[in-house]
Design an enzyme around this catalytic site. Sequence first.
Site, PDB file in Angstrom:
ATOM      1  CG  HIS A   1      27.070  -7.202   4.388  1.00 45.98           C
ATOM      2  ND1 HIS A   1      27.242  -7.998   3.281  1.00 45.98           N
ATOM      3  CD2 HIS A   1      28.307  -6.736   4.712  1.00 45.98           C
ATOM      4  CE1 HIS A   1      28.522  -8.020   2.953  1.00 45.98           C
ATOM      5  NE2 HIS A   1      29.185  -7.250   3.805  1.00 45.98           N
ATOM      6  CD  GLU A   2      28.846  -3.578   7.296  1.00 47.71           C
ATOM      7  OE1 GLU A   2      29.766  -3.966   8.057  1.00 47.71           O
ATOM      8  OE2 GLU A   2      29.006  -3.401   6.075  1.00 47.71           O
TER       9      GLU A   2
ATOM     10  CG  HIS B   1      31.287  -8.134   8.177  1.00 44.58           C
ATOM     11  ND1 HIS B   1      32.077  -9.106   7.614  1.00 44.58           N
ATOM     12  CD2 HIS B   1      30.800  -7.397   7.140  1.00 44.58           C
ATOM     13  CE1 HIS B   1      32.075  -8.971   6.299  1.00 44.58           C
ATOM     14  NE2 HIS B   1      31.300  -7.946   5.990  1.00 44.58           N
TER      15      HIS B   1
ATOM     16  CG  ASP C   1      33.146  -8.070   2.734  1.00 44.18           C
ATOM     17  OD1 ASP C   1      33.937  -7.251   3.239  1.00 44.18           O
ATOM     18  OD2 ASP C   1      31.923  -8.072   2.969  1.00 44.18           O
TER      19      ASP C   1
END
Length: 303
Positions: A117-118, A121, A192
């Site tokens: 997930h990170e 980003h 988000d």
Amino acid sequence: NRADLLDPALLRPGRFDRHIYLELPNLREREEIFKVHVRSLVMEEELDMHMLASQTPGFSGADIANICNEAALITARNKKDKIGKTEFLEAIERVVAGMERKSKIISPEEKLIIAYHEAGHAIASWMLKNIDPLLKVSIIPRGKSLGAAWYLPEEKNIRSASAFHEQLCAALAGRAAEEIIFGEVSSGALDDLEKVTKQAYTMVIYFGFSNKIGNISFYDSTGATENGWLKPYSEETGKMIDEEVRMLVSSNYEKTKTLLNNNKALLVEVATQLLKSEILYKEDLEKILGKRIPMLSYPTIKS
């Protein structure tokens, strides 16, 4: 100190001849405020106040004083005699995102999802030209978050429509990465999605970024209506606004998936390194992704 709550009779000409508006300090002013608050602190070295000021956009003088106090407390807990750059950066993180939760139990499966997930980003932020420079990405729980990407915001008064679209892409990149790697999404993108939804409505209702709705703004600058929202439109227009918001979010989500699919090998490498070290700084990301050369346009979506 709330002019919007005062009776208009008190504010008419002749009542108060001086109206003074105190805004949050800008970059130069924050730098000077830092210099005031560090005078009484025992410093390890001559710190770059400009660097600290640039990492605290939107902070008030009280917030900056809080950071200095936190830096001193962190130094004392670490049994050090002098405050250094590391303590100040940790204090900023603590004020912004909360305390690091070292006792938080996260399963290996959850940690894998958080890492991708990170990493999503990080990849999207690195590639898109209108996103603020990325400082670091972390999968260490802090406050309510299980991971975070940290940026160095540029203080701009005006942002283009392209910048708003790219911000949607960067915010949706975590969920897009999960779908690409695992074939499904998780609940980890709640924050988000909240930001994306609010920004999409702002783009359509405030700034007139929708061709379908046109150059119309329903923002009430007088503050007379609750939350600054004015709704002088019909149910049909309301439905059009909802449709435009959904279109904005879905189209940018597809663009983000295309971007990440085109850089899937880098996505895997960043996530792998995050799982090993838990924090990747700008220098670490440059070793994997190279110097940041943002794309000049959106990725094309292949049908």
